[in-house]
Design an enzyme around this catalytic site. Structure first.
Site, PDB file in Angstrom:
ATOM      1  N   SER A 104      51.847 125.473 -50.120  1.00 16.12           N
ATOM      2  CA  SER A 104      51.059 125.256 -48.800  1.00 16.12           C
ATOM      3  C   SER A 104      51.090 126.709 -48.131  1.00 16.12           C
ATOM      4  O   SER A 104      50.568 127.616 -48.581  1.00 16.12           O
ATOM      5  CB  SER A 104      51.726 124.263 -48.003  1.00 16.12           C
ATOM      6  OG  SER A 104      50.838 123.933 -46.823  1.00 16.12           O
ATOM      7  N   ASP A 243      44.778 127.377 -45.195  1.00 13.98           N
ATOM      8  CA  ASP A 243      46.100 127.644 -45.619  1.00 13.98           C
ATOM      9  C   ASP A 243      46.032 127.877 -47.056  1.00 13.98           C
ATOM     10  O   ASP A 243      45.159 127.639 -47.806  1.00 13.98           O
ATOM     11  CB  ASP A 243      47.242 126.847 -45.115  1.00 13.98           C
ATOM     12  CG  ASP A 243      47.269 125.274 -45.734  1.00 13.98           C
ATOM     13  OD1 ASP A 243      45.852 125.159 -46.128  1.00 13.98           O
ATOM     14  OD2 ASP A 243      48.357 124.621 -45.872  1.00 13.98           O
ATOM     15  N   ASP A 247      44.498 122.382 -47.141  1.00  7.71           N
ATOM     16  CA  ASP A 247      44.764 121.009 -46.407  1.00  7.71           C
ATOM     17  C   ASP A 247      44.641 121.521 -44.951  1.00  7.71           C
ATOM     18  O   ASP A 247      44.806 120.177 -44.120  1.00  7.71           O
ATOM     19  CB  ASP A 247      45.781 120.192 -47.051  1.00  7.71           C
ATOM     20  CG  ASP A 247      47.144 120.561 -46.750  1.00  7.71           C
ATOM     21  OD1 ASP A 247      47.134 121.894 -46.545  1.00  7.71           O
ATOM     22  OD2 ASP A 247      48.176 119.893 -47.185  1.00  7.71           O
TER      23      ASP A 247
END
Length: 455
Positions: A104, A243, A247
């Site tokens: 992430s 990011d 998401d």
């Protein structure tokens, strides 16, 4: 979740090369997941694998592929794709599961694994527990006749782009709108510029040249300064930052001011409420600003707070019949449009709302007045254990008493990192800063005592 050896609040994550973020573990994880998915199945399961742009993704993709094939599971390789794209494609292609290789918003030195079910939702706790149990079993390879096959899904980007565009009305257009997109040198670098350009926007892309090592480096939703500067430099109407895995989304208005997940929730909730389309409560988290709760209350829209983590937001939305929720960090769930947090789709929802109301972002969020918020990260050995100490409990009680009726305090251990987060909100910024520092010091002191007594 406390009984888990590997799975945290958002899959498995850590530093590359350190167990369990290693090639040998990923091989075993692939076999274990494949074995669980194959149980009771009348046909050979298909599992999709997507990844962000980290250099280590190649290694883990190959290891997971080998483990899944060894368990008798077919594999579809998507290449670099946003996390929500994997969720969509898992549903669209009738796959048994989807796997995302990503850490992430973390730097390239980290990586991780997320799983999606056939419905495009995060795996349940029960399925994750079953995989953990299978990880402890012997590594068994099915017979040659039962081995899975791996193929590359060549049209994955085009499929997902069409899905994103289908979430807005056919007549919706971004013609005449100048947008800066910050792709964080991550998974959205191909598809995001494609989607917004095909809807007619004048797109200026930054953070769209990944090299395997620069993901999230000084760009993206966790470093919005680059986007702010670009919006002002290009006199853009709006800026959109994702990011590393796509998401999360953070917006920047034409004045260079950041709009985080709380702002996005407010803009969307107000619009849905005004049109009579809002179902159920809005779901935020323990970290959602108290100002959002107050602004929604003025609309007579309740805010429910879930634990931090988009899986818990989703659980509360389902339990309470809601459709809109998210986190301050930019995980936004629009269940009328997608099954999971999707940065591109959330951004399109906001742009559609602005166009329908003939407002810009700065005006649309004017009704939200946030309280000053300070978050201090305490990264120290024993910090997690210190939360149970009498010293920290007493300090927390004192802060709560001080802020009663005027603010909030949240003290929690991170679900993905070895640290404790101290968050305080209140009308007086100076008082908030002072209280946060004092409580953080109490955690550090208790952590030191714990480590001294338990070397």
């Amino acid at each position: 979740m406390s009984t888990r050896k590997y799975f945290g609040t958002d899959g498995i994550r850590g530093q590359v090369g350190q167990w369990p973020i290693s090639a040998d573990f990923m091989l075993r994880l692939g076999r274990a997941a494949g074995a669980v998915l194959a149980r009771g199945s009348t046909r050979k399961p298909l599992v999709l694998i997507g990844k962000d742009t980290r250099v280590s993704g190649y290694m883990f993709e190959s290891a997971l592929e080998a483990g899944l094939v060894a368990a008798g599971v077919d594999v579809g390789l998507l290449g670099p794709m946003p996390t929500p794209a994997v969720a969509f494609l898992t549903r669209s292609m009738r796959a048994a599961a989807g796997i995302v290789i990503s850490a992430s918003h973390n730097p390239h030195t980290d990586n991780g694994i997320k799983f999606f079910s056939a419905m495009g939702e995060k795996f349940s706790d029960e399925v994750e527990q079953a995989i953990e149990e299978e990880l402890d079993a012997e590594f068994l390879t099915v017979s040659s006749e039962q081995l899975g096959k791996a193929t590359r899904v060549a049209d994955a980007v085009a499929r997902y782009a069409e899905y994103c565009k289908a979430t807005v009305p056919e007549e919706f257009t971004l013609r005449g709108t100048k947008i800066v997109l910050d792709c964080a040198h991550g998974a959205t670098y191909q598809v995001a510029p494609k989607v917004f350009a095909e809807l007619g926007a004048d797109v200026i892309a930054i953070g769209d040249k990944p090299d395997g090592f620069n993901i999230n480096r000084d760009v993206g939703s966790t470093h919005p300064q680059a986007l702010q500067q670009a919006v002002l430099a290009h006199s853009a109407d709006v800026g959109i930052a994702f990011d590393g895995d796509g998401d999360r989304v953070i917006l920047v208005d034409r004045n260079g001011t950041i709009a985080d997940g709380d702002d996005i929730l407010y803009v969307l909730a107000r619009s849905l409420f005004a049109r009579g389309c809002l179902r159920g409560p809005v779901v935020g988290t323990l970290m959602s600003n108290y100002g959002l709760e107050q602004a929604l209350a003025e609309l007579e829209v309740p805010l429910i707070r879930a634990n931090v983590g988009d899986r818990y937001v989703l659980q509360q939305l389902k339990a309470n019949g809601g459709m809109l929720g998210g986190e301050t960090s930019g995980h936004i769930l629009c269940l009328d449009r997608a099954t999971t947090g999707d940065g591109i789709i959330a951004a399109l929802a906001v742009l559609e709302t602005l166009a329908a109301s003939d407002q810009d972002l700065a005006l649309a969020r004017r009704g939200l007045q946030k309280l000053p918020q300070v978050m201090v990260n305490v990264r120290a050995p024993g910090a997690r254990e210190a939360l149970a100490s009498d010293t920290v409990r007493h300090a927390l009680t004192e802060v709560e008493r001080t802020l009663q009726g005027r603010g909030r305090v949240v003290l929690r251990a991170s679900g993905t990192e070895p640290l404790v987060r101290v968050t305080i909100e209140g009308a007086d910024a100076g008082e908030v800063q002072q209280l946060a520092g004092w409580l953080a010091d109490a955690v550090k002191s208790a952590a030191h005592v714990h480590m001294t007594e338990n070397p």
